[in-house]
Design a protein around this motif. Sequence first.
Motif, mmCIF file in Angstrom:
data_model
loop_
_atom_site.group_PDB
_atom_site.id
_atom_site.type_symbol
_atom_site.label_atom_id
_atom_site.label_comp_id
_atom_site.label_asym_id
_atom_site.label_seq_id
_atom_site.Cartn_x
_atom_site.Cartn_y
_atom_site.Cartn_z
ATOM 1 N N SER A 156 0.881 -1.432 -0.208
ATOM 2 C CA SER A 156 -0.107 -0.433 0.244
ATOM 3 C C SER A 156 1.000 1.378 0.101
ATOM 4 N N GLY A 157 2.090 1.379 0.979
ATOM 5 C CA GLY A 157 2.756 2.793 1.294
ATOM 6 C C GLY A 157 3.703 2.537 -0.302
ATOM 7 N N ILE A 158 3.895 1.868 -1.214
ATOM 8 C CA ILE A 158 4.663 1.632 -2.582
ATOM 9 C C ILE A 158 3.641 2.295 -3.207
ATOM 10 N N GLY A 159 2.598 1.822 -3.751
ATOM 11 C CA GLY A 159 1.586 2.345 -4.908
ATOM 12 C C GLY A 159 0.798 4.361 -4.135
ATOM 13 N N VAL A 204 8.031 12.391 -9.483
ATOM 14 C CA VAL A 204 7.548 11.299 -9.080
ATOM 15 C C VAL A 204 9.322 9.964 -8.894
ATOM 16 N N ALA A 205 10.231 10.741 -9.572
ATOM 17 C CA ALA A 205 11.561 10.196 -9.014
ATOM 18 C C ALA A 205 11.790 10.301 -7.133
ATOM 19 N N GLY A 206 11.299 11.827 -6.742
ATOM 20 C CA GLY A 206 11.203 11.547 -5.759
ATOM 21 C C GLY A 206 10.728 10.823 -4.542
ATOM 22 N N PHE A 207 9.231 10.917 -5.000
ATOM 23 C CA PHE A 207 8.980 9.878 -4.194
ATOM 24 C C PHE A 207 8.569 8.159 -4.774
ATOM 25 N N GLY A 208 9.147 8.307 -5.979
ATOM 26 C CA GLY A 208 10.013 6.995 -6.352
ATOM 27 C C GLY A 208 11.358 6.085 -5.155
ATOM 28 N N GLY A 209 12.111 7.266 -5.181
ATOM 29 C CA GLY A 209 12.694 7.424 -3.982
ATOM 30 C C GLY A 209 12.106 6.652 -2.650
ATOM 31 N N ALA A 211 12.585 3.139 -1.012
ATOM 32 C CA ALA A 211 12.829 2.674 0.456
ATOM 33 C C ALA A 211 12.208 1.851 1.207
ATOM 34 N N LEU A 212 10.535 1.565 0.659
ATOM 35 C CA LEU A 212 10.438 1.079 1.519
ATOM 36 C C LEU A 212 10.653 -0.327 0.985
ATOM 37 N N ILE A 213 10.892 -1.241 -0.397
ATOM 38 C CA ILE A 213 10.875 -2.044 -1.067
ATOM 39 C C ILE A 213 12.168 -2.284 -0.363
ATOM 40 N N THR A 214 13.285 -1.902 -0.144
ATOM 41 C CA THR A 214 14.717 -2.210 0.812
ATOM 42 C C THR A 214 14.193 -2.035 1.817
ATOM 43 N N LEU A 225 12.630 -5.927 2.323
ATOM 44 C CA LEU A 225 13.531 -7.470 1.501
ATOM 45 C C LEU A 225 14.798 -7.910 1.857
ATOM 46 N N PHE A 226 15.382 -6.640 2.586
ATOM 47 C CA PHE A 226 16.930 -6.965 3.293
ATOM 48 C C PHE A 226 16.557 -6.170 4.878
ATOM 49 N N ILE A 227 15.814 -5.356 5.392
ATOM 50 C CA ILE A 227 15.534 -5.095 6.505
ATOM 51 C C ILE A 227 14.533 -5.770 7.802
ATOM 52 N N ASN A 228 14.020 -6.271 7.031
ATOM 53 C CA ASN A 228 12.787 -7.402 7.269
ATOM 54 C C ASN A 228 11.874 -7.786 6.151
ATOM 55 N N GLY A 229 12.835 -9.073 6.198
ATOM 56 C CA GLY A 229 13.102 -9.595 5.464
ATOM 57 C C GLY A 229 11.535 -11.196 5.325
#
Length: 86
Positions: free
Chosen positions: A13-16, A37-42, A46-49, A52-56
């Motif tokens: 939901s946060g990504i969308g 779009v680039a700013g909020f894409g960042g 960050a949410l995806i990272t 996947l990697f911190i709370n895998g």
Amino acid sequence: MGYTLQYYDLVLSGIGASLGLGVLIGYATTVSFFVAVAGFGGVAIALITHALFINGPVDDTEDLTEEVAIEEVPQVLSPMEAGPET
């Protein structure tokens, strides 16, 4: 049994929402569309990272060291035929 929101539901939901907000700000304000779009894409990256990697999606790091036999893999995920044991 009711449906409850889980961590990954909130991440999706946060990504969308972040990408949608970037598009909305790009169209509705004087901020450049591409910058918004680039700013909020960042933010989405960050949410995806974090997801996947911190709370895998594993319960324990020991889950990553277990070997899986080819017979245990669902056929949809494994295009290889299980052959005879040698």
